[in-house]
Each structure stands twice: as structure tokens, then as C-alpha cells.
Design a protein around this motif. Structure first.
Motif, PDB file in Angstrom:
ATOM      1  N   PHE A  20       0.829  -1.201   0.000  1.00  0.00           N
ATOM      2  CA  PHE A  20       0.000   0.000   0.000  1.00  0.00           C
ATOM      3  C   PHE A  20       0.865   1.253   0.000  1.00  0.00           C
ATOM      4  N   ALA A  21       1.920   1.257   0.804  1.00  0.00           N
ATOM      5  CA  ALA A  21       2.800   2.423   0.901  1.00  0.00           C
ATOM      6  C   ALA A  21       3.447   2.729  -0.448  1.00  0.00           C
ATOM      7  N   LYS A  22       3.834   1.698  -1.167  1.00  0.00           N
ATOM      8  CA  LYS A  22       4.428   1.912  -2.484  1.00  0.00           C
ATOM      9  C   LYS A  22       3.409   2.478  -3.459  1.00  0.00           C
ATOM     10  N   GLU A  23       2.157   2.053  -3.318  1.00  0.00           N
ATOM     11  CA  GLU A  23       1.105   2.559  -4.194  1.00  0.00           C
ATOM     12  C   GLU A  23       0.825   4.041  -3.945  1.00  0.00           C
ATOM     13  N   ILE A  24       0.970   4.497  -2.710  1.00  0.00           N
ATOM     14  CA  ILE A  24       0.685   5.903  -2.431  1.00  0.00           C
ATOM     15  C   ILE A  24       1.899   6.802  -2.665  1.00  0.00           C
ATOM     16  N   MET A  25       3.051   6.207  -2.974  1.00  0.00           N
ATOM     17  CA  MET A  25       4.255   7.004  -3.180  1.00  0.00           C
ATOM     18  C   MET A  25       4.050   8.037  -4.293  1.00  0.00           C
ATOM     19  N   GLU A  26       3.495   7.633  -5.415  1.00  0.00           N
ATOM     20  CA  GLU A  26       3.260   8.570  -6.508  1.00  0.00           C
ATOM     21  C   GLU A  26       2.289   9.670  -6.092  1.00  0.00           C
ATOM     22  N   PHE A  27       1.258   9.297  -5.345  1.00  0.00           N
ATOM     23  CA  PHE A  27       0.296  10.281  -4.854  1.00  0.00           C
ATOM     24  C   PHE A  27       0.999  11.329  -3.992  1.00  0.00           C
ATOM     25  N   LEU A  28       1.843  10.875  -3.059  1.00  0.00           N
ATOM     26  CA  LEU A  28       2.551  11.809  -2.183  1.00  0.00           C
ATOM     27  C   LEU A  28       3.487  12.702  -2.982  1.00  0.00           C
ATOM     28  N   GLN A  29       4.161  12.135  -3.959  1.00  0.00           N
ATOM     29  CA  GLN A  29       5.096  12.924  -4.762  1.00  0.00           C
ATOM     30  C   GLN A  29       4.371  14.026  -5.528  1.00  0.00           C
ATOM     31  N   LYS A  30       3.179  13.726  -6.031  1.00  0.00           N
ATOM     32  CA  LYS A  30       2.395  14.758  -6.733  1.00  0.00           C
ATOM     33  C   LYS A  30       1.921  15.836  -5.770  1.00  0.00           C
ATOM     34  N   ARG A  31       1.400  15.414  -4.615  1.00  0.00           N
ATOM     35  CA  ARG A  31       0.836  16.372  -3.658  1.00  0.00           C
ATOM     36  C   ARG A  31       1.901  17.261  -3.016  1.00  0.00           C
TER      37      ARG A  31
END
Length: 71
Positions: A20-31
Motif C-alpha cells: 500500500f505504501a508503495k502505491e501511495i508514493m506517486e500520490f505523495l510525490q504529486k501532492r
């Protein structure tokens, strides 16, 4: 604290959580793209503080954003 199957109830650092953490990595990088500083506040005892906080902090560190973490 344990659930009905006598397993600990926490996020911890389980394989599913790391996925899950790897999946949200892109989200965090964008935000956090144009962010200068990030405050991370986490508690201990439920698993999120010890499971997610280091992963989130690492993502932010790699982005070279000033980070303050309070546990």
C-alpha cells in the motif's frame, strides 16, 4: 489488543501495508511537489506510527523537503 483470531490489531510493517505504501508514493510525490516543509505527527501503539511514518518520511527525504516529525 487482539482480534477474534488472536492476531494483533495493528498495521505494523506487514507485507500488505508495504505494498500500500508503495502505491501511495506517486500520490505523495504529486501532492508534495511544490512543498518546502512537512510536519509529520504520529502516535505509537496502533501500528501506524511505526509502520507508515518511516516510509512516508523516507519518501519526503528523497524529495529533499525539510521534514519535522513528532512521535
Amino acid at each position: 489488543m487482539k482480534n477474534a483470531k488472536n492476531r494483533p490489531i495493528s498495521v505494523g510493517i506487514s507485507i500488505s501495508f508495504l505494498k500500500f505504501a508503495k502505491e501511495i508514493m506517486e500520490f505523495l510525490q504529486k501532492r508534495l511537489k511544490d512543498t518546502n516543509i512537512v510536519f509529520i505527527v504520529a502516535g505509537l501503539g496502533g501500528g501506524f506510527g511505526t509502520g507508515a511514518t518511516p516510509i512516508i518520511a523516507d519518501i519526503i527525504r528523497k524529495m529533499q523537503i525539510v521534514t519535522i516529525c513528532v512521535v
